[in-house]
Write a protein that holds these residues in place. Sequence first.
Motif, PDB file in Angstrom:
ATOM      1  N   VAL A  42      85.121  77.342  44.619  1.00 58.11           N
ATOM      2  CA  VAL A  42      84.317  76.462  43.765  1.00 58.11           C
ATOM      3  C   VAL A  42      85.101  76.115  42.496  1.00 58.11           C
ATOM      4  N   VAL A  43      85.715  77.126  41.886  1.00 57.40           N
ATOM      5  CA  VAL A  43      86.512  76.920  40.667  1.00 57.40           C
ATOM      6  C   VAL A  43      87.701  76.011  40.956  1.00 57.40           C
ATOM      7  N   LEU A  44      88.382  76.257  42.072  1.00 54.31           N
ATOM      8  CA  LEU A  44      89.556  75.460  42.446  1.00 54.31           C
ATOM      9  C   LEU A  44      89.192  73.982  42.610  1.00 54.31           C
ATOM     10  N   LYS A  45      88.111  73.703  43.353  1.00 52.44           N
ATOM     11  CA  LYS A  45      87.719  72.309  43.603  1.00 52.44           C
ATOM     12  C   LYS A  45      87.304  71.621  42.294  1.00 52.44           C
ATOM     13  N   LEU A  46      86.645  72.367  41.408  1.00 54.38           N
ATOM     14  CA  LEU A  46      86.272  71.812  40.101  1.00 54.38           C
ATOM     15  C   LEU A  46      87.523  71.487  39.289  1.00 54.38           C
ATOM     16  N   ALA A  47      88.466  72.436  39.253  1.00 50.97           N
ATOM     17  CA  ALA A  47      89.702  72.243  38.484  1.00 50.97           C
ATOM     18  C   ALA A  47      90.505  71.065  39.022  1.00 50.97           C
ATOM     19  N   GLU A  48      90.567  70.933  40.338  1.00 54.08           N
ATOM     20  CA  GLU A  48      91.310  69.813  40.938  1.00 54.08           C
ATOM     21  C   GLU A  48      90.704  68.468  40.550  1.00 54.08           C
ATOM     22  N   SER A  49      89.392  68.456  40.343  1.00 55.23           N
ATOM     23  CA  SER A  49      88.727  67.187  40.016  1.00 55.23           C
ATOM     24  C   SER A  49      89.077  66.692  38.612  1.00 55.23           C
ATOM     25  N   PHE A  50      89.505  67.603  37.716  1.00 51.92           N
ATOM     26  CA  PHE A  50      89.835  67.195  36.344  1.00 51.92           C
ATOM     27  C   PHE A  50      90.910  66.108  36.339  1.00 51.92           C
ATOM     28  N   TYR A  51      91.954  66.322  37.131  1.00 49.54           N
ATOM     29  CA  TYR A  51      93.055  65.360  37.180  1.00 49.54           C
ATOM     30  C   TYR A  51      92.573  64.009  37.704  1.00 49.54           C
ATOM     31  N   VAL A  52      91.750  64.042  38.752  1.00 56.28           N
ATOM     32  CA  VAL A  52      91.214  62.813  39.352  1.00 56.28           C
ATOM     33  C   VAL A  52      90.349  62.068  38.342  1.00 56.28           C
TER      34      VAL A  52
END
Length: 312
Positions: free
Chosen positions: A234-244
């Motif tokens: 969950v944390v990983l997918k949230l963090a990845e979305s920051f760049y997008v």
Amino acid sequence: MKIGLDVLGGDFAPDSNIKGAIDAQKVLEESQRIVLFGDEEACRKAIEAAGSDPSKFDYVHAPEGISMHEHPTKAITQKPNSSIAKGFELLKNGEIDSFSSAGNTGAMLVGSMFSVKTVPGVLRPAIATNVPKLKSGFGILLDVGANADCKPEMLNQFAILGSLYAEHVYGISSPKVGLLNIGEEEEKGNNLTIASYALLKENNNINFIGNAEGRDLFSDHADVFVCDGYTGNVVLKLAESFYVVTLKKGFKDEFFDRFNYERYGGSPILGVNAPVIIGHGISTPEAIKNMVLLSRDMIASNFVDRIKSAFN
């Protein structure tokens, strides 16, 4: 050094994978060879078409791919000539030193667990990822998806695996380990984190600094953040979305640029008997290149031997 790469895995395969392999080959030493798993003739033609020399690579003919929607265990057993099955076959036999793929994550986990197998003493392997720090550099977060349900003993081992990875692959001396939790006090959390805290506190093989909250993730609070695979994913997918989100909002920022998965190449499976790296399904040539270079670094650091020594 033989670095295995699945040419058929990922949404943009094989083109993206071939281009990434060519870019990686340019920075590798002569003794470091990339071994391509896929349709050999198609690989050679694609490398030639890109203006590179096919003789600079080694090949294992594995014309079948495993799609993202196939059942991992069935696919590995029913498709022995698939690129992932062949990759693990050679990795198990010591014919290659590492294997990476941007293909079916489940198949990569199955191959890791049942082909190269976990290091004796390791309860369950964990998938690690990099988390950018606000000032500079990055921390390590694990597990991010291999184990949705965990026991305290597993989190205690993840702390050791993450520490060894941070220290020997990335050169972080005496990495600080934090337990991802909902409060900094020792008694905070659920049954898993409370029991895990007690084990981590007594673990002399790590530099445990206590609980870490979500807001600590991008700070210098810790170098290694430990959690169960459900929370980590969950944390990983949230963090990845920051760049997008920054791209969509049209602003550029050095810190948020470091959330771009391409920079890190892939996520290693820690705790198995050989370096295995899982790439993002949407891996670009840049991501593939960095996945190959991470493979090189893991081999060169003798990381797996260090795990074996720690769990001996």
